[in-house]
Every structure is written in structure tokens, then in C-alpha cells.
Write an enzyme that holds these catalytic residues in place. Sequence first.
Site, PDB file in Angstrom:
ATOM      1  N   VAL A 251     -23.887  15.855 -50.937  1.00 46.55           N
ATOM      2  CA  VAL A 251     -22.646  15.470 -50.820  1.00 46.55           C
ATOM      3  C   VAL A 251     -21.989  16.484 -50.198  1.00 46.55           C
ATOM      4  CG1 VAL A 251     -20.782  14.178 -51.529  1.00 46.55           C
ATOM      5  CG2 VAL A 251     -23.033  13.649 -52.781  1.00 46.55           C
TER       6      VAL A 251
ATOM      7  N   ASP B 176      -8.050  16.083  -1.435  1.00 43.60           N
ATOM      8  CA  ASP B 176      -7.446  14.631  -0.439  1.00 43.60           C
ATOM      9  C   ASP B 176      -6.523  16.290  -0.034  1.00 43.60           C
ATOM     10  OD1 ASP B 176      -9.525  12.884   0.245  1.00 43.60           O
ATOM     11  OD2 ASP B 176      -8.620  11.779  -0.844  1.00 43.60           O
TER      12      ASP B 176
HETATM   13  P1  ATP Z   1      -6.913  12.487   3.182  1.00 44.84           P
HETATM   14  O1  ATP Z   1      -8.382  12.458   3.828  1.00 44.84           O
HETATM   15  O2  ATP Z   1      -6.169  14.164   3.743  1.00 44.84           O
HETATM   16  O3  ATP Z   1      -6.677  11.869   2.774  1.00 44.84           O
HETATM   17  P2  ATP Z   1      -5.243  12.078   6.419  1.00 44.84           P
HETATM   18  O4  ATP Z   1      -4.964  11.007   5.350  1.00 44.84           O
HETATM   19  O5  ATP Z   1      -4.790  12.750   7.191  1.00 44.84           O
HETATM   20  O6  ATP Z   1      -6.548  12.762   5.381  1.00 44.84           O
HETATM   21  P3  ATP Z   1      -7.575   9.611   7.490  1.00 44.84           P
HETATM   22  O7  ATP Z   1      -6.333   8.872   6.944  1.00 44.84           O
HETATM   23  O8  ATP Z   1      -8.554   9.226   7.132  1.00 44.84           O
HETATM   24  O9  ATP Z   1      -6.546  11.190   7.223  1.00 44.84           O
HETATM   25  O10 ATP Z   1      -6.530  10.230   8.798  1.00 44.84           O
HETATM   26  C1  ATP Z   1      -7.479  11.178   9.725  1.00 44.84           C
HETATM   27  C2  ATP Z   1      -6.555  10.985  11.194  1.00 44.84           C
HETATM   28  O11 ATP Z   1      -6.546   9.562  11.896  1.00 44.84           O
HETATM   29  C3  ATP Z   1      -5.304  11.499  11.177  1.00 44.84           C
HETATM   30  O12 ATP Z   1      -5.350  12.726  12.118  1.00 44.84           O
HETATM   31  C4  ATP Z   1      -4.420  10.761  12.528  1.00 44.84           C
HETATM   32  O13 ATP Z   1      -4.512  11.642  13.042  1.00 44.84           O
HETATM   33  C5  ATP Z   1      -4.317   9.274  12.591  1.00 44.84           C
HETATM   34  N1  ATP Z   1      -4.387   8.235  11.590  1.00 44.84           N
HETATM   35  C6  ATP Z   1      -3.708   8.487  10.233  1.00 44.84           C
HETATM   36  N2  ATP Z   1      -3.211   7.175  10.009  1.00 44.84           N
HETATM   37  C7  ATP Z   1      -3.014   6.487  11.017  1.00 44.84           C
HETATM   38  C8  ATP Z   1      -3.218   4.839  11.854  1.00 44.84           C
HETATM   39  N3  ATP Z   1      -2.394   4.818  10.904  1.00 44.84           N
HETATM   40  N4  ATP Z   1      -3.346   5.127  12.759  1.00 44.84           N
HETATM   41  C9  ATP Z   1      -3.600   5.113  13.754  1.00 44.84           C
HETATM   42  N5  ATP Z   1      -4.178   6.677  13.364  1.00 44.84           N
HETATM   43  C10 ATP Z   1      -4.135   7.428  12.572  1.00 44.84           C
END
Ligand code: ATP
Length: 866
Positions: free
Chosen positions: A278, A325
Site C-alpha cells: 500500500v 505563415d
Molecule cells: P502566407 O502564406 O504567409 O499566408 P500570403 O497570404 O501572402 O502568405 P498567398 O495568399 O498564397 O500567400 O498569396 C500569394 C500571392 O498571391 C501574394 O503575394 C499575392 O501576390 C497574390 N494574391 C494574394 N491574394 C490574392 C487574391 N485574392 N487575388 C489575386 N492574387 C492574390
Amino acid sequence: MKDWYQKSGEEVLSELHTTKEGLSSEQAKELLARLGENVLSEGRKKSTLRVFAEQFKDLLVVILIAAAVISMLSGNVESTVVIVAVILLNAILGTVQHEKAQKSLASLKSLSSPTAKVIREGQKLEIDSRNVVPGDILLLEAGDMVVADGRILNNYSLQVNESSLTGESTNVDKEDNTLEAELPLADRTNMVYSGSLVTYGRAVVVVTGTGMNTEIGKIASLMNATKEKKTPLQASMDQFSSRLALIIMMICALVFLLSLYRRMPLLDSLMFAVALAVAAIPEALSSIVTIVQAMGTQRMAKENAIIKELKAVESLGCVSVICSDKTGTLTQNKMTVQDVYIDGRTMAPEELDISSQLHRYLIYDAVLTNDSAIVEGKGIGDPTEYALLEMTGKINVSHHYLRDLMHRLEELPFDSDRKLMSTKYHLHGVPTVLTKGAVDVLLDRMTHIRTSEGIRELTAKDREEILLQNQRFSENGLRVLGFAYKEVDKNHELSLNSENGFTFLGLISMVDPPREESKAAVADAKRAGIRTVMITGDHKITATAIAKQIGIFEEGDMAVTGAELDAMTDEELDQNITKTSVYARVSPENKIRIVDAWQRRGNIVSMTGDGVNDAPALKKADIGVAMGITGTEVSKDAASMILSDDNFATIIKAVANGRNVYRNIKHAIQFLLSGNTAGILSVLYTSLMALPVPFAPVHLLFINLLTDSLPAIAIGMEPAKHDLLGEKPRDPKEGILTKDFLIKLLLQGALIAAGTMTAFHIGLKTGSSATASTMAFCTLTLSRLFHGFNCRSKYSIFKIGFSSNWYSLGAFLAGVVLLSLVMFVPFLSRLFSVTALNGSQIAVIYGLAVIPTIIIQMAKVIKYKN
Ligand code: ATP
């Protein structure tokens, strides 16, 4: 009878008494009440009675029953009653604890339950997936988890992964046509099924089945056994306990034989063996580990880190690399347009002029190739996109007006692999494709440029000029989007292969400031021996500029793009991995390689992700972290932790909490096992010295189950201190029970045992063996209560102070009160085989009980110089 997929959209809608405007809230309420929540029943849960019954499976209970029988045979009926009461109490406590742990896990689960976008009464709403009912109009887009079965009404290039249902891992293209023939599940391309993942495109769907009435529900009911998984620590504690039990049994047998050899009466010899068993079995150990872990997850949830798997709490303390990110995690994700580059010059966004045709095309592109909206001053959708609407708002261009005026013909949504978005509209009567996206990607697809003088071919010099401008913006940490368009003939179909031959319009740059807390969090991580690496879809120069601002990128570090990474062999990557602190323009596959490379070096890696394609990397990482606000349901499903505030700093807090939980568990184990060691050594000593049995089983049960549990839990509540981040991450391979740890247990146990046995001897000299036993029992109880303060921290109590953990003081006082009750209330004294002591004996007990703690505290002061 025809199945849903064989009926037209209208038929399905009318059969479900709904329209494309959705159900009314009354209808939805009524359906929810009638059909139940949209959840899969989790199989039959263990009944409380069964859990209660299982508590008796323990080895401890067997030993206790033996103890009860022996006590009964030796004529000590009261002791038998107490032991039986303790067995029952222990089982009740075990049951309550089990149910509580289940509840807290369930509440964590509900925190991470997915949401669904539906239309009800014509309004778009985001609701808990549990409240979805048949007839709801469900809006699906890339990254969503399909939460119910449904018939597709409008399909916009929807692609779905149905592997959870069909086992087929390739994505399935969907459609909205009616299918006539009898088809197997996998070929019903106008249906979506609960549990599948949207990997691309969009769709409007009417829900046809929820909960157990879905296809996955039908399978789920077949395989519904829920298993409780143990964490590595819990498993190793269980293993340790069973090994310990074996060793104890052997020692018990030895002590028993020794006593018989000494011609001690059989019953007394048995009492020795039972007392030893125990004393040695750490009854509270396993439940303390569970309680401390559960409390840790609750605390983390309050601090915005929702733990989905208990084992993540343990791994968090070992994390040595965090891949994060950029956008939204390290930065605020509050985009504001800063500059516009058009017609060869940079201007403020307010200078855009809708009466200029060139500017007008850029404005159309910004507003129409855009799915966000501003409602009552608040941006809805992608911050990159509503920054563009805010920009046009400043020059009094209403996006509502433009969108009402022009009808979108086709679209190719943005995805972070392609980094582009395209739409098709009739502009001035001509079918036109508008596109926007990453400049480097778009530049390869452009053939012409439009200036105030008209359209001409894009020259090498133009390209250079655009790239240079892109670089200038990026060096200031700005995110840059390129804009382009092309006129097409009316039969042109928008497809991924036709996203080229564009005419350049301009660039727009936007700021996204770092989160205020990012810099400090990165510094904290560094102090804690944790490397922070930025992995982003953004441009390399932009990413590096931001990484410099927050301290991730230092002199001599490298920044690598996804394309450069693709060109590296694994060996080259291994050589560069520790030097690289920024990865830009990465694809989700790149993320997996990066995690893999760090893991090859023996690191424990945490990786954040929000996108639809991030799931494999999140699963590969030791701690996959999803974003609670902006993350897709798919990423949340794959992660082991969700940040409800999307904030990098929260990861660091979670790491500190993870370290704290582990450390507290270790200290609680130290407390419990060193106390038990004291008990074992005392019994062994008396047995070897041919002295009477020092403790009755009830004594040891009283200590192990009552007075020891309280300080152990208090130690588990020790708050996270700043110094936690001053240490290197824990080696994941190193268990708790190291050689040093065991030596410490033995030394501390021996000290307490020495005090206890001194009390026993004094008792024997000044009174009967009953007095000696009482004195030994009281000294052991009290010194273990004092020992609770020693186990709070490796530092002395003078450094950490009593006030930093009031629970610990409370546990001590409660223990003293309990002991006093047993000592001074005659009925309890009888029950616990305690005799009355005089004042000087009590003084001796307190003196001897506090001495080990004084020695241990002095040792700490000397060792840590405070
Ligand atoms: P993370 O990966 O750190 O979140 P992020 O958000 O910049 O980075 P993505 O969202 O993949 O990565 O965007 C990559 C690229 O795509 C951006 O640098 C931009 O040039 C382009 N991008 C982002 N959002 C849009 C959109 N809504 N329409 C068109 N191109 C975009």
C-alpha cells in the site's frame, strides 16, 4: 423511386420545401428539433456504471481487498470498514474524474467543430455545422469541409476529395446537371457528401441529408466504437506503474518470507507485506497526470490555443522549430493600399480617375475580380481584396453599383498555388477576361501593355521596368498585386490553360503591418531555443523585409523561393536548412519538404497553415497549427492545435504552457514517488530491524489518497513563469524517470524516512508500539505535506514565494486539518488506528516533519544561490 441525383434541382428544392433563398428560421428550427443535430453519433459511450465497475480492475484494489481481509482476520474490524470505504471512495472519485475528463474533451471538441455557410431567408449566414438541416442552401468553396450530403444546384468548377467515403484520393470534378441512370456513389457527380473536402472552386448546394442520414453516417454506424487514446506520457506512466507493481510484489514476498523466517506470527507478517504494497503503489499518479493535462488544455483554450489532441500538450514542450505563415499570423492581415503604379508612374490611390479609360480598366479589374464586400463599413472576405474596395471607395466608386451593373460570366478563383484570379465580364459590350495576381506569375503571361497612349507590345524594357517597380515596393515590405486583362471572342471559355496573352494595366501595393506582439514573441522563441522560420506565399523581397522587421531574418541568413527549393536536392536542403529563415512563394509541397528536413535533424517542428492544400504539411509536422479565424475547415481538421486569434504570439504562449504542464507533471510525480519511497524505506527498515509494523494499511491509504493528492494537484497548478522560456526545449526522447530524477527521489525519500523512523523510535521509547505507529504515521503525513513546497520548483521557496501558488498553501493547510481531525476526533482516531499523543510528542512530530524540508530547501539555496 428516384434518388436525389436523378432529380432536377427544382424538384429537389420543392420536395424539401425550400427555395434558393433558403429556409426560414422557423422552418430550420422546426427541422432541427424534429431531425436532430447534424452530428454522427459517437457510438455507445461507456455507461457510468461500467466506468465505475472498471475502477475495480486495478491491482491496487486487489491488494486493498487482501488488506481488508487480513485486517478482519486480525480482529481489526474498524480497519476493514475504512478500507472498504476507501475502495468505494476511490472508485467513485475515479468515475467522477473519468466523466469530467470526457466532458472537458467534448467541450474542446465543440470549440473546434466546423462551421458552414448557408443561406436562410435570403441572407448568407455562418452557422455551426451541427445546426445544418435538410433544405438548407449550403455555400461551398475551396477549403471547406462538406458537412452534410447535398445536391448541387450551381456548380463553379467544384472539385471535391471524397477519399473519406470512397477511398479514392484523386479529386472529383462536380456538375449541376441531372443524372438519369442508376449510378454508384462515386459517379453521382451532382452530389456532395458529408466528410469530403472541397479542394477547388465553388458551388451552391441544397442539403438532402444530415447527421446519421448521410452516406458517411451509414458507414459510421457500422464502425462506431470510440476508443480512448492515451498520450505518450499517460502510456509511459501506465507502463511504469505496472512495472513498479511487479517489483513491489517481489519485495513484498521477500519481506513476508523474512518475517516468517523471524518467526513472526503469520498475520503480522502478512500485515508487513500489505503495508509495504500500500505504501509503494502510487495510487494517485495516473489520475494526477490526466488532471494536470486537462487543466493545462483548459488554460490554453483561455489563451486562444485550442488543443485538439492531448498529446500535443506534451509535444509542445519539445518544439524547437516553428514554421509560421506570414500574412495574418505574423502580420495583422489588415491591408491598406499604399501606391498605384500605372502608365509608367507611381501615384497615390486617391489620384485614380475613373474618367480615364486606362484607370477605369484597372478599377474594373480591382472591383470585379474580387469576391469580397464592404457591408456597413466592415470588410467581408479576403483582406487583400477588400483593401481594393476600400481604395475604390476613396474615389467614390461604389462596388455595389459596378457589380449590379455587370454580370460575371465565368471565373477562375484565386488559389495560392497559381497565385492568380480571373473573371470574365462584358465590358463595354466586349467579352473581357480580367485578372489579378502575383506580379512574377502574371508577367510571364503578359504580351502587351496598356498606357495612356494605347496598347502596344510589351518590350523587354517594359518588363524590366515593371520588375524594378515590384522590387521597390517589395523592399518596403509591401504586398504587390499585378493587374491585367484581355478581350476575347464570345465563345472563349475561361480555363487554367487560357490564362495568358494578357495586357498589363498596373500594379497596386498594399501594407500589412506586423502584429505588435510578433517581434517580442520571436525574441521569446529565440530565448527559448526555438527557431522561427517564415514560410509564405508572398514575394521573397516583401517577406524578407517583414522578416527583418520582426527579427526572424538576421544578418547572414538566407531567403529561398519555392522554385529555388525545388531545384535543391535533399542534401543541399539539409546543408542550407539552418541558415534559411525565409521561404517565399512556396507551394504546399515545399512546406512538407521543409518540415521533413528539420525533422531529419531531430527537431520537433510546429507548422502553421490555413489553406486547403496545407493539410498534408500540418499532418506531417509534430504540431500542426491551424488558424481559427481565416483557416479553412480542411486545415483545422488536419491540425492538432487551432489558434482562435490566428496570432503567432499565441503559439509561443502555448509552448510555454506546454513546457509548464510537463514540468508540473514531473514535479507532481516527484512529489508522489518520493513520498512513497519514504513509506517503502520505513517499512523495509522496520522489517530488517525486526521492529513492529510501523503503519496500518489505513494510515498509508489516508496519506496516499487524501493528504498526498491535494499538494500533487496544487503542484500541477503551478503557474507558467517567465523562466520557462529561458531553457532549451526538452529532448523528446528523454523520459521523466531519468537516473538523476530517480536519485533525487531516493535521497528525498530517505530524508523523510529518516525523520519518520526517528519518530517511530521515540514512540517506542516513550510509549507502546501503538504510540510509535501513530507518531510514525503523523510524521510521515506531515513531512510529505511540507515536502509539497519542495516539489513546486527546482528553486527554493524564498525565490518563488508562497503567494505565487495559493493552492499549494491551501493544500498544506487542508492536509494539516485532515490529520488533526484524525488525531483529535476520537471516533476518527479509532477508525484510523491512532492513539492519543501528548504535547511533547506532537512537538517532536512537527519538528521531525519539517527537518527534511529545511534540509532540501537549504540544498536548493546553495545549488541555485538564492
Ligand atoms: P502566407 O502564406 O504567409 O499566408 P500570403 O497570404 O501572402 O502568405 P498567398 O495568399 O498564397 O500567400 O498569396 C500569394 C500571392 O498571391 C501574394 O503575394 C499575392 O501576390 C497574390 N494574391 C494574394 N491574394 C490574392 C487574391 N485574392 N487575388 C489575386 N492574387 C492574390
